[in-house]
Motif scaffolding. Structure first.
Motif, PDB file in Angstrom:
ATOM      1  N   LYS A  19       0.925  -1.123  -0.023  1.00 54.35           N
ATOM      2  CA  LYS A  19       0.200  -0.103   0.122  1.00 54.35           C
ATOM      3  C   LYS A  19       0.955   1.244  -0.016  1.00 54.35           C
ATOM      4  CE  LYS A  19      -3.432   1.968   2.433  1.00 54.35           C
ATOM      5  NZ  LYS A  19      -4.451   2.707   3.144  1.00 54.35           N
ATOM      6  N   HIS A  20       1.654   0.920   0.989  1.00 59.89           N
ATOM      7  CA  HIS A  20       2.860   2.428   0.710  1.00 59.89           C
ATOM      8  C   HIS A  20       4.464   2.312  -0.407  1.00 59.89           C
ATOM      9  CE1 HIS A  20       0.339   4.039   4.420  1.00 59.89           C
ATOM     10  NE2 HIS A  20       0.565   2.548   4.225  1.00 59.89           N
ATOM     11  N   LEU A  21       4.778   1.490  -0.527  1.00 65.23           N
ATOM     12  CA  LEU A  21       5.757   0.834  -1.041  1.00 65.23           C
ATOM     13  C   LEU A  21       5.160  -0.155  -2.569  1.00 65.23           C
ATOM     14  CD1 LEU A  21       8.415   0.335   1.605  1.00 65.23           C
ATOM     15  CD2 LEU A  21       8.197   2.679  -0.298  1.00 65.23           C
ATOM     16  N   PRO A  22       4.409  -0.062  -3.506  1.00 63.78           N
ATOM     17  CA  PRO A  22       3.971  -0.307  -4.640  1.00 63.78           C
ATOM     18  C   PRO A  22       4.559  -1.264  -4.986  1.00 63.78           C
ATOM     19  CG  PRO A  22       3.320   1.766  -4.446  1.00 63.78           C
ATOM     20  CD  PRO A  22       3.997   2.142  -3.847  1.00 63.78           C
ATOM     21  N   ASP A  23       6.493  -1.219  -5.360  1.00 58.66           N
ATOM     22  CA  ASP A  23       7.501  -1.986  -6.068  1.00 58.66           C
ATOM     23  C   ASP A  23       7.859  -2.940  -5.055  1.00 58.66           C
ATOM     24  OD1 ASP A  23       7.529  -0.777  -7.852  1.00 58.66           O
ATOM     25  OD2 ASP A  23       8.649   0.933  -7.351  1.00 58.66           O
ATOM     26  N   PHE A  24       7.179  -3.257  -3.396  1.00 59.51           N
ATOM     27  CA  PHE A  24       7.621  -4.114  -3.077  1.00 59.51           C
ATOM     28  C   PHE A  24       7.507  -5.605  -3.362  1.00 59.51           C
ATOM     29  CE2 PHE A  24       6.804  -6.775   0.951  1.00 59.51           C
ATOM     30  CZ  PHE A  24       8.131  -7.224   1.527  1.00 59.51           C
ATOM     31  N   LYS A  25       8.668  -6.930  -2.895  1.00 59.14           N
ATOM     32  CA  LYS A  25       8.551  -7.577  -2.871  1.00 59.14           C
ATOM     33  C   LYS A  25       9.478  -8.267  -2.570  1.00 59.14           C
ATOM     34  CE  LYS A  25       7.981  -8.232  -7.858  1.00 59.14           C
ATOM     35  NZ  LYS A  25       7.955  -7.642  -9.385  1.00 59.14           N
ATOM     36  N   LEU A  26       8.435  -9.798  -2.123  1.00 56.60           N
ATOM     37  CA  LEU A  26       9.000 -10.944  -1.450  1.00 56.60           C
ATOM     38  C   LEU A  26       9.719 -11.749  -2.375  1.00 56.60           C
ATOM     39  CD1 LEU A  26       7.243 -10.653   2.793  1.00 56.60           C
ATOM     40  CD2 LEU A  26       9.575  -9.600   0.913  1.00 56.60           C
ATOM     41  N   HIS A  27      10.220 -12.865  -2.509  1.00 57.02           N
ATOM     42  CA  HIS A  27       9.845 -14.514  -3.370  1.00 57.02           C
ATOM     43  C   HIS A  27       8.738 -15.025  -3.539  1.00 57.02           C
ATOM     44  CE1 HIS A  27      11.706 -17.819  -4.531  1.00 57.02           C
ATOM     45  NE2 HIS A  27      12.600 -17.092  -5.169  1.00 57.02           N
ATOM     46  N   ASP A  28       7.591 -14.613  -2.504  1.00 55.30           N
ATOM     47  CA  ASP A  28       6.327 -15.689  -2.688  1.00 55.30           C
ATOM     48  C   ASP A  28       5.666 -14.176  -3.119  1.00 55.30           C
ATOM     49  OD1 ASP A  28       4.160 -17.829  -3.176  1.00 55.30           O
ATOM     50  OD2 ASP A  28       4.064 -16.625  -1.106  1.00 55.30           O
ATOM     51  N   ALA A  29       5.132 -14.788  -4.282  1.00 51.06           N
ATOM     52  CA  ALA A  29       4.068 -13.439  -4.332  1.00 51.06           C
ATOM     53  C   ALA A  29       2.885 -13.141  -3.661  1.00 51.06           C
ATOM     54  CB  ALA A  29       3.319 -13.471  -5.914  1.00 51.06           C
ATOM     55  N   CYS A  30       2.491 -14.380  -3.029  1.00 54.59           N
ATOM     56  CA  CYS A  30       1.358 -14.395  -1.697  1.00 54.59           C
ATOM     57  C   CYS A  30       1.842 -13.629  -1.061  1.00 54.59           C
ATOM     58  CB  CYS A  30       0.791 -15.618  -1.765  1.00 54.59           C
ATOM     59  SG  CYS A  30      -0.065 -15.879  -2.695  1.00 54.59           S
ATOM     60  N   ALA A  31       3.310 -14.275  -0.294  1.00 52.68           N
ATOM     61  CA  ALA A  31       4.249 -13.369   0.959  1.00 52.68           C
ATOM     62  C   ALA A  31       4.007 -11.284   0.457  1.00 52.68           C
ATOM     63  CB  ALA A  31       5.240 -14.289   1.227  1.00 52.68           C
ATOM     64  N   THR A  32       4.306 -11.745  -0.602  1.00 50.10           N
ATOM     65  CA  THR A  32       4.204 -10.214  -1.362  1.00 50.10           C
ATOM     66  C   THR A  32       2.815  -8.997  -0.996  1.00 50.10           C
ATOM     67  OG1 THR A  32       6.370 -10.690  -2.625  1.00 50.10           O
ATOM     68  CG2 THR A  32       4.622  -8.406  -2.995  1.00 50.10           C
ATOM     69  N   GLN A  33       2.111  -9.790  -1.256  1.00 53.01           N
ATOM     70  CA  GLN A  33       0.820  -8.825  -1.102  1.00 53.01           C
ATOM     71  C   GLN A  33       0.118  -9.312   0.417  1.00 53.01           C
ATOM     72  OE1 GLN A  33      -0.754  -7.344  -3.582  1.00 53.01           O
ATOM     73  NE2 GLN A  33       1.194  -7.815  -4.798  1.00 53.01           N
ATOM     74  N   GLN A  34       0.128 -10.091   1.356  1.00 51.82           N
ATOM     75  CA  GLN A  34      -0.124 -10.321   2.377  1.00 51.82           C
ATOM     76  C   GLN A  34       0.960  -9.547   3.543  1.00 51.82           C
ATOM     77  OE1 GLN A  34      -1.250 -14.401   3.357  1.00 51.82           O
ATOM     78  NE2 GLN A  34      -1.639 -14.871   1.429  1.00 51.82           N
ATOM     79  N   ALA A  35       1.413  -8.970   3.167  1.00 51.73           N
ATOM     80  CA  ALA A  35       3.372  -9.025   4.119  1.00 51.73           C
ATOM     81  C   ALA A  35       2.468  -7.767   4.986  1.00 51.73           C
ATOM     82  CB  ALA A  35       4.823  -9.102   3.364  1.00 51.73           C
ATOM     83  N   PHE A  46      16.586  -7.683  -1.233  1.00 53.57           N
ATOM     84  CA  PHE A  46      15.600  -8.703  -0.126  1.00 53.57           C
ATOM     85  C   PHE A  46      14.799  -8.975  -0.835  1.00 53.57           C
ATOM     86  CE2 PHE A  46      12.119  -7.236   2.971  1.00 53.57           C
ATOM     87  CZ  PHE A  46      12.381  -8.113   3.904  1.00 53.57           C
ATOM     88  N   GLY A  47      13.786  -8.945  -1.633  1.00 49.11           N
ATOM     89  CA  GLY A  47      13.075 -10.113  -2.245  1.00 49.11           C
ATOM     90  C   GLY A  47      13.689 -11.247  -2.552  1.00 49.11           C
ATOM     91  N   LEU A  48      15.184 -10.826  -3.349  1.00 52.05           N
ATOM     92  CA  LEU A  48      15.182 -11.696  -4.457  1.00 52.05           C
ATOM     93  C   LEU A  48      15.884 -12.900  -3.327  1.00 52.05           C
ATOM     94  CD1 LEU A  48      17.762 -10.248  -6.173  1.00 52.05           C
ATOM     95  CD2 LEU A  48      15.267 -11.229  -7.219  1.00 52.05           C
ATOM     96  N   ASN A  49      16.311 -13.310  -1.456  1.00 49.28           N
ATOM     97  CA  ASN A  49      16.208 -14.470  -0.844  1.00 49.28           C
ATOM     98  C   ASN A  49      15.190 -14.824  -0.917  1.00 49.28           C
ATOM     99  OD1 ASN A  49      18.726 -13.371   0.889  1.00 49.28           O
ATOM    100  ND2 ASN A  49      17.491 -11.516   1.088  1.00 49.28           N
ATOM    101  N   VAL A  50      14.979 -17.069  -0.991  1.00 50.92           N
ATOM    102  CA  VAL A  50      14.880 -17.801  -1.150  1.00 50.92           C
ATOM    103  C   VAL A  50      14.492 -18.137   0.955  1.00 50.92           C
ATOM    104  CG1 VAL A  50      13.767 -19.812  -1.540  1.00 50.92           C
ATOM    105  CG2 VAL A  50      14.893 -18.286  -3.287  1.00 50.92           C
ATOM    106  N   PRO A  51      13.241 -17.698   1.200  1.00 45.60           N
ATOM    107  CA  PRO A  51      12.522 -18.226   2.756  1.00 45.60           C
ATOM    108  C   PRO A  51      13.255 -20.265   2.741  1.00 45.60           C
ATOM    109  CG  PRO A  51      10.751 -16.574   1.663  1.00 45.60           C
ATOM    110  CD  PRO A  51      11.556 -17.303   0.692  1.00 45.60           C
TER     111      PRO A  51
END
Length: 512
Positions: free
Chosen positions: A115-131, A166-171
């Motif tokens: 909502k505040h950082l639209p470019d924020f991205k984690l490795h997993d798409a669902c986690a990206t949307q839910q974080a 940060f978003g490229l790390n595989v959890p």
């Protein structure tokens, strides 16, 4: 900004600058009669140049004092106004800033990060949307503790680039399934401040927190430390010698660990915490914001300590929350190159303690905090200095033996399994980026894309192994093995000290 684990000369100066008022309980005997001797011995036996200590109780600063030297070999002594880099004790400031913005109605800590950082991205798409912002502030993203930190730590990456890496790390774990300490998560949270608050993270911290708390000497950025007056130098322990380090450049991770403060002024921060946002009678931070940061969000551990009187550890927003002798303790440690520090407070006891030290190779800062805490809580006396020092010396002996064995191997100058030219080339890691190995003057030289100061000459250890003795002691000395298939080098594995990151990095060799 670091950290949780640490590797496990001096003279005291100045009398306590304040005392309990007559209508309050006297200070414990440990503080009035034994503290100076305890600290003086601790600094000597741990080889710590200097430290600063402050204690607040019942709304008063009852102790603010410096011991030892600001810099090894120099005459200037630490006092209660000497600046120390406080590392991850910065995180509570960042969490408080976001909680303040929530109290102002400018965001919700339950907001998705996107909502505040639209470019924020984690490795997993669902986690990206839910974080959410809370997920960033309580270390529950599914990453390992310190995962990715070598990529960012003292690197040339910008804050925006750190967020991308940060978003490229595989959890290794599921999203929100367990605790994993994440510095880049706090950097990301800090980058929400300019979006929601209209000013940079550092400007917000200075204006909204430092200024009303009269923290006039506190610094928001590590880049400000070299020009500051009355500052402690950074030191570490290498090969049986105490060495001065350059101040680390960590402002690309500033919201996770870049603040510098003095014991006297950081005590103001503790007074405000213990009065739930009030300082000198004024509500400088909303009470709801302070209480929000104390609220546990993540389980860190549930194991009873064999040494300490506690049962569990939790994490709130920028604070660890644990029990200790039947009380709630809110605490955090901080470690950056050359410094380790500790802060804690007990709301029900109206007690706060901080210890700052100017070497990263000690656990005395923890021992002293616990010793003072036990004195106030009337716990049986346990000499934590001796207990921790015994463990430290055992670990130090093992580390020296490890290094001696590696150096002995290298001194024999074994011939590598392949010609040196076979190891040369460009190597890539999906998170870090690239490194290059070049032959120079009959040796191999390793160069890192984001750490130009880590240029390292590799020493053969035999077969396909080399020794990397990094020029920054914080990164350490470690074997660097190459993987060979069908007589051809295909990859190498890079490891640095656990102080920076626990895991290793596999770099795949690029095709010519």
């Amino acid at each position: 900004m670091k950290r949780l684990p640490f590797l496990l000369i001096a003279f005291f100066c100045q009398l306590p600058t304040a005392h309990c008022q007559a209508d309050r309980r006297p200070l414990p005997q440990f503080l009035t009669d034994r503290l100076d001797a305890y600290v003086t011995r601790g600094l000597r036996e741990w080889q710590i140049p200097g430290c600063a200590v402050a204690v607040v109780k019942d709304g008063n600063i009852v102790l603010a004092k410096g011991y030892g030297l600001r810099e090894l070999g120099q005459p200037d002594r630490v006092d209660e106004n000497t600046l120390f880099l406080i590392g991850s004790n910065t995180k509570a400031f960042t969490a408080t800033a976001l909680a303040m913005l929530e109290a102002e109605g400018k965001l919700s800590l339950n907001d998705p990060v996107t909502k505040h950082l639209p470019d924020f991205k984690l490795h997993d798409a669902c986690a990206t949307q839910q974080a959410t912002l809370t997920d960033l502030l309580c270390h529950r993203l599914g990453l390992r503790t310190f995962q990715g930190d070598f990529t960012y730590w003292t690197s040339t990456l910008s804050r925006r680039q750190v967020m991308q890496k940060f978003g490229l790390n595989v959890p290794p774990y599921g999203f929100r399934t367990r605790y994993g300490y994440c510095n880049a998560g706090f950097l990301t949270a800090g980058e929400v401040v300019p979006v929601a608050g209209g000013t940079s993270w550092e400007a917000f911290i200075r204006e909204k927190i430092f200024k009303p708390l009269r923290m006039t000497r506190a610094l928001a950025l590590s880049a400000e430390m070299p020009a500051a007056e009355n500052k402690a130098a950074s030191h570490t322990w290498v090969d049986g010698k105490l060495l001065k380090l350059s101040y680390p450049t960590i402002d690309n991770l500033a919201p996770a660990g870049s603040i510098a403060a003095s014991a006297r002024e950081h005590a103001h921060w503790l007074l405000m915490q213990l009065d739930t946002g009030k300082f000198e009678g004024n509500q400088v931070i909303p009470k709801a914001a302070i209480l929000k940061t104390w609220m546990p969000q993540t389980i860190v551990n549930t194991n009873k300590s064999s040494l300490l009187p506690n049962q569990f550890g939790l994490y709130g927003l920028g604070w660890f929350v644990q029990d200790y002798a039947g009380r709630r303790v809110i605490t955090h440690d901080g470690g950056v190159d050359g410094f380790v520090t500790s802060t804690c407070f007990l709301p029900e006891e109206r007690l706060g303690i901080l210890v700052f030290t100017n070497t990263d190779a000690n656990a005395f800062y923890t021992a002293l905090r616990l010793q003072i805490l036990d004195a106030f809580l009337n716990q049986p006396y346990r000499n934590y200095h001796e207990i921790f020092l015994k463990n430290h010396r055992q670990e130090d002996r093992r580390e020296r033996e490890r290094l001696a064995a590696l150096r002995a191997e290298a001194a024999r100058q074994p011939t590598p399994a392949l010609p040196l030219a076979a190891y040369a080339g460009r190597y890539e890691n999906p998170v870090y980026g690239f490194t290059e190995i070049k032959p120079e003057n009959g040796a191999l030289v390793l160069q890192f894309e984001h750490h130009p100061s880590l240029r390292t000459v590799l020493q053969p250890l035999g077969e396909n192994r080399f020794l990397a003795a990094y020029p920054n002691p914080t990164m350490g000395t470690h074997p660097l093995p190459f993987k060979v298939e069908n007589g051809k080098v295909v990859s190498m594995e890079v490891k640095v000290n656990d102080f920076v990151e626990y895991g290793s990095y596999a770099f795949k060799k690029s095709e010519p």
